[in-house]
Design a protein around this motif. Structure first.
Motif, PDB file in Angstrom:
ATOM      1  N   ARG A  33       0.848  -1.185  -0.070  1.00  0.00           N
ATOM      2  CA  ARG A  33       0.128   0.004   0.042  1.00  0.00           C
ATOM      3  C   ARG A  33       0.775   1.322  -0.012  1.00  0.00           C
ATOM      4  NH1 ARG A  33      -2.210  -3.338   4.151  1.00  0.00           N
ATOM      5  NH2 ARG A  33      -3.970  -4.343   3.423  1.00  0.00           N
ATOM      6  N   VAL A  34       0.549   2.086  -0.649  1.00  0.00           N
ATOM      7  CA  VAL A  34       1.109   3.445  -0.714  1.00  0.00           C
ATOM      8  C   VAL A  34      -0.092   4.851  -0.585  1.00  0.00           C
ATOM      9  CG1 VAL A  34       2.240   5.235  -2.135  1.00  0.00           C
ATOM     10  CG2 VAL A  34       2.659   2.809  -2.459  1.00  0.00           C
ATOM     11  N   TRP A  35       0.546   5.389   0.406  1.00  0.00           N
ATOM     12  CA  TRP A  35      -0.326   6.814   0.681  1.00  0.00           C
ATOM     13  C   TRP A  35      -0.018   7.919  -0.094  1.00  0.00           C
ATOM     14  CZ3 TRP A  35       0.240   2.625   3.851  1.00  0.00           C
ATOM     15  CH2 TRP A  35      -0.923   2.188   4.419  1.00  0.00           C
ATOM     16  N   ALA A  36      -0.792   8.917  -0.213  1.00  0.00           N
ATOM     17  CA  ALA A  36      -0.486  10.171  -0.767  1.00  0.00           C
ATOM     18  C   ALA A  36       0.609  10.998  -0.195  1.00  0.00           C
ATOM     19  CB  ALA A  36      -2.033  11.054  -0.783  1.00  0.00           C
ATOM     20  N   PRO A  37       1.483  11.596  -0.886  1.00  0.00           N
ATOM     21  CA  PRO A  37       2.354  12.374  -0.193  1.00  0.00           C
ATOM     22  C   PRO A  37       1.798  13.449   0.755  1.00  0.00           C
ATOM     23  CG  PRO A  37       2.832  12.143  -2.359  1.00  0.00           C
ATOM     24  CD  PRO A  37       1.627  11.657  -2.496  1.00  0.00           C
ATOM     25  N   GLU A  38       2.549  13.804   1.755  1.00  0.00           N
ATOM     26  CA  GLU A  38       1.872  14.775   2.526  1.00  0.00           C
ATOM     27  C   GLU A  38       3.141  15.585   3.007  1.00  0.00           C
ATOM     28  OE1 GLU A  38      -1.261  14.091   6.199  1.00  0.00           O
ATOM     29  OE2 GLU A  38       0.679  13.185   6.575  1.00  0.00           O
ATOM     30  N   HIS A  39       2.858  17.057   2.913  1.00  0.00           N
ATOM     31  CA  HIS A  39       3.877  17.888   3.511  1.00  0.00           C
ATOM     32  C   HIS A  39       4.125  17.911   4.735  1.00  0.00           C
ATOM     33  CE1 HIS A  39       5.537  22.105   3.572  1.00  0.00           C
ATOM     34  NE2 HIS A  39       6.254  21.634   2.532  1.00  0.00           N
ATOM     35  N   ARG A  40       5.332  17.993   5.140  1.00  0.00           N
ATOM     36  CA  ARG A  40       6.001  18.143   6.478  1.00  0.00           C
ATOM     37  C   ARG A  40       6.388  19.661   6.841  1.00  0.00           C
ATOM     38  NH1 ARG A  40       2.881  14.134   8.011  1.00  0.00           N
ATOM     39  NH2 ARG A  40       3.478  12.303   7.588  1.00  0.00           N
ATOM     40  N   PRO A  41       5.721  20.689   6.862  1.00  0.00           N
ATOM     41  CA  PRO A  41       6.402  21.941   6.830  1.00  0.00           C
ATOM     42  C   PRO A  41       7.252  22.231   8.124  1.00  0.00           C
ATOM     43  CG  PRO A  41       3.996  22.124   7.260  1.00  0.00           C
ATOM     44  CD  PRO A  41       4.205  20.617   7.316  1.00  0.00           C
ATOM     45  N   SER A  42       7.146  21.483   9.186  1.00  0.00           N
ATOM     46  CA  SER A  42       8.187  21.822  10.305  1.00  0.00           C
ATOM     47  C   SER A  42       9.520  21.318   9.782  1.00  0.00           C
ATOM     48  CB  SER A  42       7.891  20.980  11.401  1.00  0.00           C
ATOM     49  OG  SER A  42       7.667  19.347  11.216  1.00  0.00           O
ATOM     50  N   VAL A  43       9.498  20.381   8.823  1.00  0.00           N
ATOM     51  CA  VAL A  43      11.149  19.839   8.522  1.00  0.00           C
ATOM     52  C   VAL A  43      11.292  20.306   6.936  1.00  0.00           C
ATOM     53  CG1 VAL A  43      11.301  18.128  10.209  1.00  0.00           C
ATOM     54  CG2 VAL A  43       9.960  17.499   8.143  1.00  0.00           C
ATOM     55  N   MET A  44      10.520  20.834   6.267  1.00  0.00           N
ATOM     56  CA  MET A  44      10.386  21.348   4.973  1.00  0.00           C
ATOM     57  C   MET A  44      10.684  20.151   3.897  1.00  0.00           C
ATOM     58  SD  MET A  44      12.561  24.886   5.946  1.00  0.00           S
ATOM     59  CE  MET A  44      12.474  25.356   3.834  1.00  0.00           C
ATOM     60  N   TYR A  45       9.954  19.243   4.019  1.00  0.00           N
ATOM     61  CA  TYR A  45      10.072  18.134   3.149  1.00  0.00           C
ATOM     62  C   TYR A  45       8.626  17.464   3.107  1.00  0.00           C
ATOM     63  CZ  TYR A  45      11.287  14.894   6.929  1.00  0.00           C
ATOM     64  OH  TYR A  45      11.219  13.967   7.794  1.00  0.00           O
ATOM     65  N   TRP A  46       8.516  16.468   2.224  1.00  0.00           N
ATOM     66  CA  TRP A  46       7.276  15.628   1.906  1.00  0.00           C
ATOM     67  C   TRP A  46       7.673  14.222   2.292  1.00  0.00           C
ATOM     68  CZ3 TRP A  46       2.555  17.203  -0.847  1.00  0.00           C
ATOM     69  CH2 TRP A  46       2.116  18.680  -0.826  1.00  0.00           C
ATOM     70  N   GLU A  47       6.626  13.610   2.656  1.00  0.00           N
ATOM     71  CA  GLU A  47       6.902  12.080   2.812  1.00  0.00           C
ATOM     72  C   GLU A  47       5.504  11.294   2.314  1.00  0.00           C
ATOM     73  OE1 GLU A  47       6.394  11.462   7.201  1.00  0.00           O
ATOM     74  OE2 GLU A  47       8.456  11.861   7.466  1.00  0.00           O
ATOM     75  N   ALA A  48       5.756  10.260   1.708  1.00  0.00           N
ATOM     76  CA  ALA A  48       4.806   9.500   1.008  1.00  0.00           C
ATOM     77  C   ALA A  48       4.788   8.067   1.882  1.00  0.00           C
ATOM     78  CB  ALA A  48       4.882   9.238  -0.292  1.00  0.00           C
ATOM     79  N   ASP A  49       3.926   7.467   2.589  1.00  0.00           N
ATOM     80  CA  ASP A  49       3.976   6.270   3.361  1.00  0.00           C
ATOM     81  C   ASP A  49       3.717   5.197   2.554  1.00  0.00           C
ATOM     82  OD1 ASP A  49       4.417   7.606   5.999  1.00  0.00           O
ATOM     83  OD2 ASP A  49       2.427   7.785   6.140  1.00  0.00           O
ATOM     84  N   VAL A  50       4.550   4.119   2.972  1.00  0.00           N
ATOM     85  CA  VAL A  50       4.428   2.698   2.110  1.00  0.00           C
ATOM     86  C   VAL A  50       4.512   1.844   3.012  1.00  0.00           C
ATOM     87  CG1 VAL A  50       6.912   2.491   1.660  1.00  0.00           C
ATOM     88  CG2 VAL A  50       5.435   1.401   0.330  1.00  0.00           C
ATOM     89  N   GLU A  51       3.724   0.662   2.812  1.00  0.00           N
ATOM     90  CA  GLU A  51       3.434  -0.462   3.629  1.00  0.00           C
ATOM     91  C   GLU A  51       3.407  -1.919   3.017  1.00  0.00           C
ATOM     92  OE1 GLU A  51       0.154  -0.483   7.130  1.00  0.00           O
ATOM     93  OE2 GLU A  51      -0.500  -1.585   5.574  1.00  0.00           O
ATOM     94  N   VAL A  52       4.239  -2.782   3.526  1.00  0.00           N
ATOM     95  CA  VAL A  52       3.944  -4.496   3.067  1.00  0.00           C
ATOM     96  C   VAL A  52       3.602  -4.953   4.217  1.00  0.00           C
ATOM     97  CG1 VAL A  52       5.420  -6.027   2.069  1.00  0.00           C
ATOM     98  CG2 VAL A  52       5.968  -3.904   1.599  1.00  0.00           C
ATOM     99  N   ASP A  53       2.164  -5.580   3.854  1.00  0.00           N
ATOM    100  CA  ASP A  53       1.816  -6.380   5.177  1.00  0.00           C
ATOM    101  C   ASP A  53       1.135  -7.910   4.579  1.00  0.00           C
ATOM    102  OD1 ASP A  53       0.087  -7.027   7.517  1.00  0.00           O
ATOM    103  OD2 ASP A  53      -1.665  -6.153   6.391  1.00  0.00           O
TER     104      ASP A  53
END
Length: 109
Positions: A25-45
């Motif tokens: 599974r992959v989730w939509a990227p989300e902006h992390r303003p406190s650290v000034m980058y984006w993250e996209a979560d991924v999971e293998v289950d």
């Protein structure tokens, strides 16, 4: 929590013929303003285990791209357990890095 944007179900075939499902599974990227980058979560289950990570980037595209490239390394742990397939094929449809020695005469860096 961002929206789930992609999911793929793989099949792990154990040596005794038993099959188990592995969900990627992959989730939509989300902006992390406190650290000034984006993250996209991924999971293998699946197969009694869940592995979570995230791709990072300076924008949403780079974070998503990074997350997609993490998937093969997250699936490596199943190679010693059995055979992983997608739609009956060993090609799983995820991008991979190929770290091989360039062929003689190649101009690769």
């Amino acid at each position: 929590m961002p929206d789930l944007i992609a999911e793929r179900t793989l099949v792990l075939t154990l040596p005794n013929g038993t099959q188990e499902r592995i969900h990627v599974r992959v989730w939509a990227p989300e902006h992390r303003p406190s650290v000034m980058y984006w993250e996209a979560d991924v999971e293998v289950d699946g197969a009694g285990d869940t592995d979570k990570s995230h791709g990072v980037g300076i924008d949403g595209f780079q974070a998503l791209y990074s997350a997609l490239f993490l998937i093969p390394s997250m699936l490596v742990k199943y190679e010693d357990v059995g055979r992983i397939s997608w739609l009956g094929d060993e090609w799983l449809g995820f991008p991979e890095f190929k770290l091989t020695k360039p062929k003689a005469g190649s101009s690769a860096p």
